[in-house]
Design an enzyme around this catalytic site. Structure first.
Site, mmCIF file in Angstrom:
data_model
loop_
_atom_site.group_PDB
_atom_site.id
_atom_site.type_symbol
_atom_site.label_atom_id
_atom_site.label_comp_id
_atom_site.label_asym_id
_atom_site.label_seq_id
_atom_site.Cartn_x
_atom_site.Cartn_y
_atom_site.Cartn_z
ATOM 1 N N LYS A 14 -61.889 64.484 113.317
ATOM 2 C CA LYS A 14 -60.603 64.951 112.652
ATOM 3 C C LYS A 14 -59.687 65.750 113.868
ATOM 4 O O LYS A 14 -58.414 65.265 113.794
ATOM 5 C CB LYS A 14 -61.061 65.869 111.947
ATOM 6 N N ASP A 70 -59.736 70.673 103.635
ATOM 7 C CA ASP A 70 -60.783 70.311 102.883
ATOM 8 C C ASP A 70 -60.634 68.933 102.066
ATOM 9 O O ASP A 70 -59.620 68.869 101.525
ATOM 10 C CB ASP A 70 -61.264 71.392 101.992
ATOM 11 N N THR A 71 -61.539 68.320 102.199
ATOM 12 C CA THR A 71 -61.457 66.896 101.597
ATOM 13 C C THR A 71 -62.672 66.470 100.542
ATOM 14 O O THR A 71 -63.828 66.954 100.766
ATOM 15 C CB THR A 71 -61.535 65.768 102.691
ATOM 16 N N TYR A 152 -67.787 58.727 104.346
ATOM 17 C CA TYR A 152 -67.934 57.612 103.358
ATOM 18 C C TYR A 152 -66.825 56.362 103.655
ATOM 19 O O TYR A 152 -66.808 55.189 102.802
ATOM 20 C CB TYR A 152 -67.281 58.153 101.802
HETATM 21 P P1 IMP Z 1 -64.296 67.982 104.753
HETATM 22 O O1 IMP Z 1 -64.025 68.988 103.808
HETATM 23 O O2 IMP Z 1 -63.155 67.062 105.383
HETATM 24 O O3 IMP Z 1 -65.266 68.444 105.796
HETATM 25 O O4 IMP Z 1 -65.097 66.711 103.904
HETATM 26 C C1 IMP Z 1 -66.211 67.014 103.319
HETATM 27 C C2 IMP Z 1 -66.958 65.430 103.355
HETATM 28 O O5 IMP Z 1 -66.140 64.485 102.822
HETATM 29 C C3 IMP Z 1 -67.254 65.239 104.615
HETATM 30 O O6 IMP Z 1 -68.609 65.387 104.843
HETATM 31 C C4 IMP Z 1 -67.170 63.550 104.740
HETATM 32 O O7 IMP Z 1 -68.454 63.074 103.869
HETATM 33 C C5 IMP Z 1 -66.354 63.231 103.416
HETATM 34 N N1 IMP Z 1 -64.891 62.977 104.125
HETATM 35 C C6 IMP Z 1 -63.964 63.869 104.468
HETATM 36 N N2 IMP Z 1 -62.782 62.922 105.060
HETATM 37 C C7 IMP Z 1 -63.459 61.696 104.868
HETATM 38 C C8 IMP Z 1 -62.929 60.535 105.561
HETATM 39 O O8 IMP Z 1 -61.538 60.423 106.166
HETATM 40 N N3 IMP Z 1 -63.660 59.447 105.347
HETATM 41 C C9 IMP Z 1 -64.865 59.628 104.873
HETATM 42 N N4 IMP Z 1 -65.330 60.495 104.438
HETATM 43 C C10 IMP Z 1 -64.688 61.726 104.460
#
Ligand code: IMP
Length: 199
Positions: A14, A70-71, A152
């Site tokens: 990231k 956050d994703t 993913y």
């Molecule tokens: P975070 O909130 O960005 O840490 O994302 C939470 C989870 O979503 C991560 O641990 C990944 O499993 C998934 N994730 C977040 N961004 C992506 C991406 O760009 N591609 C694939 N999986 C993602």
């Protein structure tokens, strides 16, 4: 003087994606660079709450300008799961591969494979809070393809493409991805902000 921003992440993928997009007049460090080594708790029920929680955690320890994202991956046939729990879908210490395998097995035989990634960014700049969002529609494939990216990516096929995110270069992915779009909105804001400050 450039404005320094601290990105509340330990995720090198990231950090690289975002550092490449930052406009002139800004520098970026991660929380790893400023000595926060622990994982920041994410206990909110929404992406908004979690990104705000990460920013508040950093601000409680450092005086700085800071942003966090956050994703979640929302799968329609699963009522929006894994959503805010995407990182721990297969359990507390799940690897990316565990999560991918769990999702593939839960979705075995399911025809409606539509899904979307959504990102929320919280930015604290000069004491004010700003929020940016981005999302990308697509579908969950029936098997993993590609070796780029993380999470993913090998099983997410964005609507705009015939390749999964893991079959794209970082730059290609960033032009259409949830995070790329949310960060593009933040970058636009930062460009204008810096111009206004220097008027
Ligand atoms: P975070 O909130 O960005 O840490 O994302 C939470 C989870 O979503 C991560 O641990 C990944 O499993 C998934 N994730 C977040 N961004 C992506 C991406 O760009 N591609 C694939 N999986 C993602």
């Amino acid at each position: 003087m450039p404005i320094e921003l601290v990105f509340a992440t330990h995720n090198a993928h990231k950090a690289l994606e975002i550092a490449a997009m930052l406009p002139d007049g800004y520098t970026m460090k991660t929380i790893t660079d400023i000595g926060i080594s622990e994982d920041i708790p994410e206990t909110g029920d929404t992406l908004e709450e979690n990104s705000r929680q990460k920013v508040d955690y950093v601000l409680s320890r450092h005086t700085c300008n800071c942003f966090a994202d956050d994703t979640g991956l929302m799968v329609d046939a699963l009522g929006g799961e894994p959503g805010v729990y995407s990182a721990r879908y297969a359990g507390e210490n799940a690897t990316y591969e565990d999560n991918v395998n769990k999702l593939l097995s839960v979705m075995e035989g399911i025809e409606d494979r539509t899904a979307r990634f959504s990102t929320v960014i919280t930015l604290s700049l000069d004491g004010n809070i700003y929020t940016f969002t981005g999302s990308v529609e697509g579908e969950i494939t029936t098997s993993a393809s590609g070796s780029e990216g993380f999470g993913y990516d090998p099983i997410f096929l964005p609507r705009e493409s015939d390749r999964t995110f893991a079959q794209m270069t970082m730059e290609e992915k960033a032009t259409i991805s949830h995070r790329g779009r949310a960060f593009a909105a933040m970058i636009d804001f930062l460009k204008n902000y810096n111009t206004t400050q220097n008027d």
